[in-house]
Design a protein around this motif. Structure first.
Motif, mmCIF file in Angstrom:
data_model
loop_
_atom_site.group_PDB
_atom_site.id
_atom_site.type_symbol
_atom_site.label_atom_id
_atom_site.label_comp_id
_atom_site.label_asym_id
_atom_site.label_seq_id
_atom_site.Cartn_x
_atom_site.Cartn_y
_atom_site.Cartn_z
ATOM 1 N N LEU A 1 16.000 -4.012 2.863
ATOM 2 C CA LEU A 1 17.181 -4.088 1.999
ATOM 3 C C LEU A 1 17.230 -2.914 1.016
ATOM 4 C CD1 LEU A 1 17.227 -7.887 1.106
ATOM 5 C CD2 LEU A 1 18.783 -6.703 2.641
ATOM 6 N N GLY A 2 16.055 -2.407 0.626
ATOM 7 C CA GLY A 2 16.015 -1.268 -0.294
ATOM 8 C C GLY A 2 16.513 -1.608 -1.679
ATOM 9 N N LEU A 3 16.334 -2.868 -2.097
ATOM 10 C CA LEU A 3 16.827 -3.288 -3.408
ATOM 11 C C LEU A 3 15.877 -2.821 -4.505
ATOM 12 C CD1 LEU A 3 17.943 -6.892 -2.538
ATOM 13 C CD2 LEU A 3 19.428 -5.115 -3.404
ATOM 14 N N PRO A 4 16.360 -2.036 -5.481
ATOM 15 C CA PRO A 4 15.483 -1.590 -6.569
ATOM 16 C C PRO A 4 14.839 -2.754 -7.314
ATOM 17 C CG PRO A 4 17.548 -0.374 -6.591
ATOM 18 C CD PRO A 4 17.708 -1.477 -5.585
ATOM 19 N N SER A 5 15.574 -3.858 -7.440
ATOM 20 C CA SER A 5 15.065 -4.998 -8.193
ATOM 21 C C SER A 5 13.874 -5.672 -7.522
ATOM 22 C CB SER A 5 16.181 -6.021 -8.397
ATOM 23 O OG SER A 5 16.760 -6.341 -7.158
ATOM 24 N N MET A 6 13.671 -5.437 -6.212
ATOM 25 C CA MET A 6 12.550 -6.055 -5.500
ATOM 26 C C MET A 6 11.339 -5.131 -5.427
ATOM 27 S SD MET A 6 13.367 -9.113 -4.671
ATOM 28 C CE MET A 6 12.055 -9.497 -3.523
ATOM 29 N N ARG A 7 11.481 -3.867 -5.854
ATOM 30 C CA ARG A 7 10.393 -2.907 -5.695
ATOM 31 C C ARG A 7 9.147 -3.325 -6.476
ATOM 32 N NH1 ARG A 7 10.221 2.069 -3.122
ATOM 33 N NH2 ARG A 7 11.829 1.004 -1.932
ATOM 34 N N ALA B 1 -1.131 -5.893 2.753
ATOM 35 C CA ALA B 1 -1.110 -4.653 1.978
ATOM 36 C C ALA B 1 -0.412 -3.530 2.739
ATOM 37 C CB ALA B 1 -2.541 -4.241 1.622
ATOM 38 N N GLN B 2 -0.669 -3.465 4.072
ATOM 39 C CA GLN B 2 -0.037 -2.428 4.880
ATOM 40 C C GLN B 2 1.476 -2.635 4.948
ATOM 41 O OE1 GLN B 2 -1.496 0.370 6.196
ATOM 42 N NE2 GLN B 2 0.630 0.942 6.595
ATOM 43 N N ALA B 3 1.904 -3.894 5.069
ATOM 44 C CA ALA B 3 3.342 -4.188 5.087
ATOM 45 C C ALA B 3 4.000 -3.747 3.772
ATOM 46 C CB ALA B 3 3.565 -5.675 5.314
ATOM 47 N N ALA B 4 3.298 -3.958 2.654
ATOM 48 C CA ALA B 4 3.825 -3.526 1.356
ATOM 49 C C ALA B 4 3.931 -2.003 1.284
ATOM 50 C CB ALA B 4 2.942 -4.056 0.225
ATOM 51 N N ARG B 5 2.888 -1.313 1.793
ATOM 52 C CA ARG B 5 2.941 0.164 1.777
ATOM 53 C C ARG B 5 4.098 0.683 2.626
ATOM 54 N NH1 ARG B 5 -2.752 -0.366 1.481
ATOM 55 N NH2 ARG B 5 -2.986 -0.433 3.739
ATOM 56 N N ASN B 6 4.301 0.072 3.790
ATOM 57 C CA ASN B 6 5.428 0.485 4.647
ATOM 58 C C ASN B 6 6.766 0.250 3.949
ATOM 59 O OD1 ASN B 6 3.558 1.149 6.609
ATOM 60 N ND2 ASN B 6 3.800 -0.763 7.756
ATOM 61 N N ALA B 7 6.872 -0.894 3.258
ATOM 62 C CA ALA B 7 8.133 -1.219 2.577
ATOM 63 C C ALA B 7 8.410 -0.257 1.428
ATOM 64 C CB ALA B 7 8.083 -2.660 2.055
ATOM 65 N N MET B 8 7.336 0.194 0.747
ATOM 66 C CA MET B 8 7.522 1.116 -0.381
ATOM 67 C C MET B 8 8.007 2.487 0.076
ATOM 68 S SD MET B 8 6.850 -0.412 -3.262
ATOM 69 C CE MET B 8 6.421 0.865 -4.428
ATOM 70 N N GLN B 9 7.786 2.830 1.334
ATOM 71 C CA GLN B 9 8.207 4.141 1.844
ATOM 72 C C GLN B 9 9.689 4.174 2.221
ATOM 73 O OE1 GLN B 9 5.544 5.169 5.027
ATOM 74 N NE2 GLN B 9 3.734 5.173 3.702
ATOM 75 N N ILE B 10 10.312 3.004 2.369
ATOM 76 C CA ILE B 10 11.733 2.949 2.725
ATOM 77 C C ILE B 10 12.559 3.350 1.503
ATOM 78 C CG2 ILE B 10 13.623 1.445 3.468
ATOM 79 C CD1 ILE B 10 11.508 -0.271 4.888
ATOM 80 N N PRO B 11 13.504 4.280 1.644
ATOM 81 C CA PRO B 11 14.301 4.740 0.490
ATOM 82 C C PRO B 11 15.074 3.582 -0.166
ATOM 83 C CG PRO B 11 14.638 6.177 2.390
ATOM 84 C CD PRO B 11 13.867 4.987 2.886
ATOM 85 N N LEU B 12 15.194 3.683 -1.488
ATOM 86 C CA LEU B 12 15.951 2.667 -2.232
ATOM 87 C C LEU B 12 17.450 2.846 -1.997
ATOM 88 C CD1 LEU B 12 14.142 2.659 -5.685
ATOM 89 C CD2 LEU B 12 14.043 0.877 -3.964
ATOM 90 N N ASN B 13 18.159 1.713 -2.002
ATOM 91 C CA ASN B 13 19.621 1.731 -1.945
ATOM 92 C C ASN B 13 20.122 1.470 -3.368
ATOM 93 O OD1 ASN B 13 22.328 1.454 -1.484
ATOM 94 N ND2 ASN B 13 22.126 0.041 0.219
#
Length: 889
Positions: free
Chosen positions: A724-730, A745-757
């Motif tokens: 979703l790239g929601l800034p509020s969930m970062r 932890a790996q899933a979190a790292r992958n999610a952090m690499q997705i650009p924010l919307n």
């Protein structure tokens, strides 16, 4: 430890490598025997090693006392070690003393080039930290640079602060004109927080300056040829014009100076007598006067005229400022009787001041009291030559009934300025129709036209029927145009029915065009478009092209200002089919020009594709050149848009179904919805679907909070949140970066690499209630929040706050602690008991009593902001509240 042992202990502890002891000794010394400790430090610091000196320097910075400023600057200046010299400059920015900006600025001159970067960084940090002090400092410092003063003034207006008010009141009486002028301007913008005394002193000074400047221009040397001017008569002429205050000894000295051609002192005395002080105008006047008096010097006409122009500009400028200052003083005195205030004002003004009466009228207008209104009406009856100025002052009041004197001036056929001002005053009265209706039958067309314009300008509904009645009577074309134009101010169906017939022949072209414009602008949503298109379809062929040109011009401007009205225009498809295949090539061309402005990528109705195809087929026999290509382009654009819409609509529908399943209490449904969302999510799903963002974010947060032991569920939720790239969930995702389970932890790292919307901002706080017994604070906070489109309600009586919360649901409550009748804690307690307390609460207080703050916190305070505050503080804290809640902290 005694003061005598202070430095001995420091040096011994440093030699033994006991750094912590060094720090504690310095702190204790600065606390227990400060003056002696500082003296000993300054006498000994440059006899010890640079490292110890740097340590002591940082401890003095941490102490942050204003009395240490000069000593800290001395250390920087004396430091010979280049590395520590730079460190000192950087550490200086940690001071919590506003005057540190001035102290650091003082070392700029002579600074080594390689240290300039550190100096600029520290200056930048200090200016950002003490922004309000810096604006005031910049304001006062740059009296010779109007641009810099205006920039500082604009920043004060943009970011208000309570400390500005006493500073600006002091600046309002400053001898530098640019400072006093800008100070008054800012005070007026901040809500007339000015004090009376500085303004009155400024007013008296400007009034005298203006009078003396006018007298200065009347000197004979500005009128006569230089070769015939007798400089020895200059002193007598000056004394005849102004009260110089010269003694006999002064006169004798000045005559001797003139006789011996030592003009410098003479010119200085003359300029002071005429109210000129230090400044660019003083310097210019001195230069020209010296040359005018010295018969051996040739003075050009340009030089003399330039000085005259500068003085005239000063006269005009002073006049404008006098009115501004009178308005501010009137505002301060609104609660007082007008007679007493006007008496004070009259004493300030020289009897021969040209604007004397006008300024009194302005002052009365600013008072806005019943006695001020009565006094103005008395002026109106007593002095007809001042009628326009008195009427302009009366415009600040609402008249219960219109006096005969005002009604008579409203029908004055001779003076249009007075008439129009009187009509504006009548329009503001409670029953304007009683005066205006008889004037609609006035023998003068100019009077009737002005009455009609006044009715339109003030949208007087009580006179609307009178305008319709005027159209039924036979009138001149020029007057008919005035009435039709006036009806543009009344958007209703009656307007449409009244003006429709004027669109058709045999009315003159300009009447037809104005009737269509009136119908277009104010015909009422239910009638205007239908009537216009019906009239155009029934139009005689020979008149149609010119009328269609006017119609297209109206629609072009409308499409730019109000694109949403496109649908209304396109709904009359029969008319457009006829226009696209019209026998006149100009009509077809105009139609295509108009169609080219339509946003087909947003419209995309399938019927229009068929309409253009049909027009394309009909054009085969008309041998048109560019039209077929334009029509094909419209068809292509519509078809592409329709296909795009179908895809996005399907995505949004699917997203809505997924969220609906996700919100169910059945665990299996939630998991399946998350899996489907993870596999099929596309950013277009959220287009025009913002209402779904908040439930999705709340659901994801709760899902993560309750599945800490089910790693597969955590991974799934993290993946969805990342996509979703929601800034509020970062911030929530960041909590899982150090999860003991490697897959999570790996899933979190992958999610952090997705650009924010960044477009998908979740706004929890939209409406705010501000409660404070100070009007200044509630107005200030409201101005700050309203610039960011928050809906703000203000309450200055804390006992009414709970009632306001019962009437309306607020997202945030901003409240002061110490207030009369009920304090902040009592208001919060009552709101909790009534179950109307908003989701978020922010305490805005100057009270630093820990016990009272804890007492208020018992009732659910989310954040405490101490006064004084600035705009960025408030906005940043509100956003912080939202982010903390969304992140689950």
């Amino acid at each position: 430890m005694t003061p005598g042992e202070f430095m001995e202990y420091i040096i011994k502890a440093n030699r033994d490598g006991r750094l912590d002891d060094v720090k504690s000794i310095v702190r204790e010394g600065l606390s227990r025997f400060r003056e002696t400790a500082v003296t000993d430090l300054m006498n000994t610091l440059f006899e010890v090693d640079a490292k110890l000196r740097d340590t002591v320097y940082q401890l003095m910075i941490a102490d942050g006392g204003e009395d240490l400023l000069e000593h800290l600057i001395t250390i920087i200046r004396k430091e010979k070690n280049p590395l520590y010299f730079k460190n000192h400059i950087l550490h200086f920015a940690n001071l919590e003393v506003p005057r540190a900006i001035d102290a650091l600025e003082g070392i700029e001159e002579g600074l080594p080039p390689d240290c300039r970067m550190q100096w600029q960084r520290s200056m930048g940090k200090l200016k950002a930290k003490f922004r309000e002090y810096n604006y005031m400092r910049e304001f006062e410092k740059h009296a010779r640079n109007p641009k810099r003063v205006k920039q500082a003034a604009d920043m004060m207006i943009k970011q208000p602060h309570p400390d500005y008010v006493p500073f600006l009141n002091r600046m309002a009486g400053h001898h530098e004109e640019i400072l006093s002028r800008e100070a008054v301007r800012v005070l007026l913008k901040l809500g007339n927080q000015s004090s009376f005394n500085p303004l009155s002193e400024l007013f008296k000074r400007l009034a005298v300056d203006r009078m003396n400047a006018e007298q200065f221009l009347s000197l004979a040397l500005f009128r006569e040829k230089l070769e015939t001017y007798d400089a020895l008569n200059l002193l007598k002429e000056v004394e005849d014009l102004v009260d110089t205050g010269w003694r006999d000894s002064d006169r004798d000295d000045l005559r001797e100076e003139l006789r011996t051609k030592k003009f410098d002192t003479v010119v200085g005395y003359i300029l002071v007598a005429f109210g000129f002080r230090a400044g660019s105008l003083y310097d210019q006047a001195k230069f020209v006067l010296l040359n005018l008096i010295d018969e051996d010097t040739q003075v050009t006409k340009v030089q003399r005229e330039r000085l005259r122009g500068a003085v005239k500009n000063r006269i005009e400028h002073s006049g404008e400022r006098l009115h501004e200052i009178v308005s501010a003083m009137s505002h301060i005195n609104r609660q007082k009787e007008s007679d007493s205030f006007i008496a004070v004002l009259e004493k300030m003004m020289p009897a021969s001041l040209p604007e004397r009466e006008t300024l009194i009228f302005s002052a009365l207008a600013g008072l806005e009291s019943a006695s001020a209104k009565a006094r103005l009406l008395a002026y109106l009856q007593g002095d007809p030559t001042q009628a326009k100025k008195v009427l302009e002052a009366l415009l600040h009041f609402e008249l219960e009934t219109v006096p005969d004197s005002v009604a008579e001036l409203a029908g004055n056929a001779g003076d249009s300025g007075v008439r129009q001002t009187a009509l504006a005053l009548v329009a503001k009265s409670k029953e304007p129709q009683k005066v205006l209706r008889p004037l609609l039958e006035h023998e003068s067309v100019a009077v009737r036209a002005d009455v009609v314009k006044t009715i339109a300008e003030h949208q007087l509904e009580s006179c609307f029927q009178d305008l319709l009645d005027l159209l039924k009577l036979e009138q001149s074309v020029s007057f008919m145009l005035v009435v039709l134009e006036a009806l543009e101010a009344f958007e209703r169906s009656e307007t449409a029915l009244a003006v429709q017939r004027f669109m058709m022949p045999p009315n003159q072209a300009k009447v037809r065009f104005q009737a269509m414009r009136t119908l277009f602008v104010a015909g009422g949503e239910q009638h205007r478009d239908a009537m216009i298109f019906q009239a155009l379809q029934d139009y005689p062929k020979r008149n149609f092209p010119e009328m269609f040109d006017e119609f297209v011009a109206l629609w072009k401007s409308e499409l730019k200002e109000n694109p949403a009205r496109t649908e209304a225009m396109l709904s009359f498809q029969n008319f457009w089919e006829q226009a696209l295949s019209h026998e006149h090539a100009d009509v077809r061309r105009r139609t295509l020009q108009l169609m080219d402005q339509v946003a087909w990528e947003k419209v995309g109705e399938p019927e229009w594709s068929a309409i253009f195809q049909q027009a394309l087929y009909k054009l085969k026999d008309k041998r048109a050149k560019d039209e077929p290509e334009q029509l094909r382009r419209f068809v292509t654009r519509i078809n592409i848009r329709l296909e795009d819409l179908r895809k996005k609509e399907a995505m949004r529908a699917r997203f809505g179904e997924i969220i609906e399943r996700f919100q169910k209490d059945i665990q299996f449904e939630k998991v399946q919805a998350l899996r489907e969302l993870e596999q099929t999510y596309h950013p277009d799903m959220l287009l025009d679907n913002e209402a779904m963002i908040l439930p999705l974010v709340v659901g994801l947060r709760e899902f993560l909070d309750h599945h800490e032991e089910t790693h597969k569920m955590e991974i799934l939720a993290i993946q969805v949140a990342g996509k979703l790239g929601l800034p509020s969930m970062r911030a929530k995702i960041e909590q899982y970066l150090k999860h003991p389970n490697m897959a999570v932890a790996q899933a979190a790292r992958n999610a952090m690499q997705i650009p924010l919307n960044e477009k998908l901002r979740v706004q929890l706080i939209k409406s705010v209630l501000v409660v404070d017994d100070s009007h200044y604070i509630t107005d200030l906070v409201a101005r700050i929040l309203e610039t960011k489109n928050y809906k703000v309600a203000r309450e200055n009586k804390p006992e009414n706050a709970v009632g306001r919360m019962e009437q309306h649901t607020f997202d945030l409550l901003i409240i002061d602690l110490k207030m009369p009748v009920m304090d902040g804690a009592q208001v919060l307690q009552a709101a909790v008991q009534a179950r109307v307390k908003p989701r978020f609460t922010m305490v805005l207080t100057g009270n630093r009593n820990r016990e009272e703050l804890l007492e208020a916190s018992r009732f659910g305070v989310d954040m405490i902001v101490l006064k004084p505050f600035n705009a960025k503080d408030i906005l940043k804290r509100i956003r912080s509240l939202e982010e903390k809640w969304l992140a689950g902290s």
